[in-house]
Scaffold this motif. Structure first.
Motif, PDB file in Angstrom:
ATOM      1  N   ILE A  21      33.899  41.210  27.987  1.00  0.00           N
ATOM      2  CA  ILE A  21      33.730  41.584  29.400  1.00  0.00           C
ATOM      3  C   ILE A  21      32.761  40.629  30.088  1.00  0.00           C
ATOM      4  N   LEU A  22      31.642  40.336  29.438  1.00  0.00           N
ATOM      5  CA  LEU A  22      30.657  39.447  30.035  1.00  0.00           C
ATOM      6  C   LEU A  22      31.202  38.029  30.167  1.00  0.00           C
ATOM      7  N   THR A  61      46.650  36.183  28.932  1.00  0.00           N
ATOM      8  CA  THR A  61      47.057  37.260  28.040  1.00  0.00           C
ATOM      9  C   THR A  61      45.863  38.140  27.695  1.00  0.00           C
ATOM     10  N   ALA A  62      46.150  39.284  27.142  1.00  0.00           N
ATOM     11  CA  ALA A  62      45.097  40.247  26.802  1.00  0.00           C
ATOM     12  C   ALA A  62      44.263  39.763  25.619  1.00  0.00           C
ATOM     13  N   ASP A 103      42.254  43.951  31.001  1.00  0.00           N
ATOM     14  CA  ASP A 103      43.603  43.371  31.030  1.00  0.00           C
ATOM     15  C   ASP A 103      44.056  43.067  32.451  1.00  0.00           C
ATOM     16  N   ALA A 104      43.748  43.972  33.389  1.00  0.00           N
ATOM     17  CA  ALA A 104      44.202  43.791  34.766  1.00  0.00           C
ATOM     18  C   ALA A 104      43.601  42.532  35.388  1.00  0.00           C
ATOM     19  N   VAL A 105      42.321  42.276  35.113  1.00  0.00           N
ATOM     20  CA  VAL A 105      41.682  41.075  35.638  1.00  0.00           C
ATOM     21  C   VAL A 105      42.307  39.830  35.033  1.00  0.00           C
TER      22      VAL A 105
END
Length: 513
Positions: free
Chosen positions: A452-453, A443-444, A434-436
């Protein structure tokens, strides 16, 4: 980590026997009229410091070279870029990486050789340091730095070539024919050992004059990444959590995400809060074609190669405030695949320039805002994270002297690595992802390994990570099939033919011996 580029009078070390990587009678030049051989060096703290500088120096090849620059080579091999340039024979080492015709005969041999030169300089330092009369605390720190450097060099070597010799001492001429490769798992054991031994003796922070040297945070981040590649995910998560701290906050090492993604690519924002492992380049090296790649070159050469060919703004383009990019050499043409996934992402504007849209149909288009010459495999899209501008040109030879730094590890990278090490599940992995995305203005999305990838590709495009990510996750064969990637072969690059003279080295699977 940030490489400091020292102005020293030496160009190389002597008697660096690195599997044919350099001449056995290579000398160390020092100030004055004399020439000092390695056997007569390392007599005091000043000479030990020069040895430390030399150990760091090979980091600069990452973007400070042409076809043998790992940044360009790895990007060319990924699904995000074509090599580009002026034609199919322009910088051939990049072309064969891009179309997977790479072989022992055509891979740029300096990629292997430069890393082993770095290893050799680290080995010499570790041998010589105990006997040098100097401040004890500095001696401990120097030893820690070269262990971390050796780990870095070996990490890239084992990821690129897989089956490599593990050399931990200074070889004699008679020992070279006996050199054999180590098992990759044994190389990882040594990398982890070096980093674990180095971290306690490295400083937490650096004064401005020392920026460019290893810190605890840089070595810890590297260790976390190494553990992940070595499939030690629990250990990886522990080390990366130390570096990352609370997602979105400031970690105990002082790292924090930059407020805006675009801030990362402002040339003035060197050594920023997100930078963990960064290589510094200077516009004051005074390199030219007469001394290029002989030790005087300290500029970001990749920035020149990645510039758009014959780029020029029309008066209307100037009025529209289009970037005043340099006239470059047209390498790293963006593939349609990367454009497709990034086109609706806020990070697109800091990563890709749609040159075709700005030019129009061609250079004669009356509605066009720029003119430029097509690169080989031109798509109209060009990579701009490390783009050089005309304002960056300084006196001297501008093509070799761009002071544009490159990141090796930054905080968004370690956030996503930790989320992956956590298995792509749980509250912390979600917070890291979420931070990235929040920093990018997105948005999340539910955390998962695929998410992630995918985020790594968008966030880190063009920074040299993509090919490694595809290989370690087993996605390379599918994602790179359009380029000619062959499974069970191209997961490792071929060892250059030049490294087989008088050794017992065996070629990687799928390539001719």
């Amino acid at each position: 980590m940030k490489l400091i580029r020292f102005k020293q009078s030496f160009i190389a070390f002597g008697v660096l026997l690195t599997l044919g990587a350099c001449d056995t009678d290579e000398k160390l030049e020092v100030k004055g009229d004399g020439v000092v051989y390695e056997d007569n060096f390392y007599r005091n703290e000043t000479e030990a410091y020069s040895g430390l500088v030399a150990a760091y120096d090979k980091l600069g090849k990452f973007a400070g070279a042409m076809e043998n620059a790992p940044l360009l080579f790895l990007n060319s091999a990924s699904d995000d870029f074509f090599a580009g340039g002026g034609g199919s024979d322009d910088q051939p080492g990049l072309q064969v990486a891009s179309n997977y015709t790479v072989s022992p005969a055509n891979i740029p041999p300096a990629i292997w050789a430069d890393y082993y030169k770095g290893v050799a300089r680290c080995n010499i330092m570790l041998i010589k340091l105990p006997g040098i009369p100097m401040d004890a605390a500095k001696k401990i720190r120097f030893a820690a730095e070269v262990k971390a450097l050796r780990a870095y060099y070996y990490f890239d070597l084992v990821r690129m070539f897989k089956n490599i010799p593990l050399i931990l001492t200074q070889l004699t001429k008679d020992e070279i024919p006996l050199v054999m490769q180590a098992k990759p798992e044994d190389v990882y054991v040594q990398i982890e050992k070096d980093l674990n031994e180095a971290i306690p003796d490295l400083p937490m922070t650096l004064p401005p004059a020392e920026l460019g040297r290893f810190t605890k945070g840089a070595a810890t981040a590297l260790l976390g990444k190494v553990y992940l590649y070595d499939n030690k995910k629990t250990q990886a998560a522990v080390e990366l959590a130390k570096v990352n701290g609370t997602p979105g906050g400031t970690s105990s090492y002082g790292y924090k995400l930059m407020p805006a993604f675009a801030d990362l690519w402002n040339h003035a924002n060197k050594f920023n809060t997100e930078s963990i492992f960064e290589i510094t380049y200077t516009d004051k090296s005074n390199a030219d074609w007469g001394n290029f790649e002989r030790g005087d070159d300290e500029g970001n050469v990749a920035a020149q190669l990645m510039g758009i060919r014959d780029y020029s703004r029309k008066p209307k383009g100037i009025d529209a405030l289009l970037p005043n990019y340099i006239n470059g050499w047209g390498f790293m043409v963006v593939t349609p695949q990367l454009v497709a996934v990034l086109k609706d992402d806020p990070r697109y504007a800091s990563t890709i320039f749609n040159a075709a849209a700005a030019r129009g149909v061609d250079n004669d288009d009356v509605n066009g805002l720029i003119t430029y010459k097509d690169s080989y495999q031109e798509t109209g899209y060009h990579f701009i994270k490390y783009a050089a501008f005309n304002a960056d040109i300084k006196p001297g030879n501008p093509f070799l002297n761009f002071g544009i730094n490159t990141y090796i590890i930054r905080l968004a990278d370690t956030y996503l690595l930790e989320a992956e090490a956590l298995g792509g599940t749980g509250a912390r992995a979600q917070a890291l992802l979420d931070a990235v995305r929040l920093r990018a203005g997105l948005t999340a999305v539910p955390v998962s390994i695929p998410a992630i990838l995918a985020e790594r590709r968008l966030e880190l495009a063009g920074e040299g990570h993509r090919w490694f990510d595809l290989v370690r996750t087993g996605e390379a064969a599918a994602k790179l099939a359009f380029k000619g990637f062959q499974a069970n072969k191209n997961e490792a690059f071929p060892i250059p033919y030049s490294e087989f003279n008088n050794t017992k080295i065996v070629q990687n699977t799928g390539y001719p011996q």
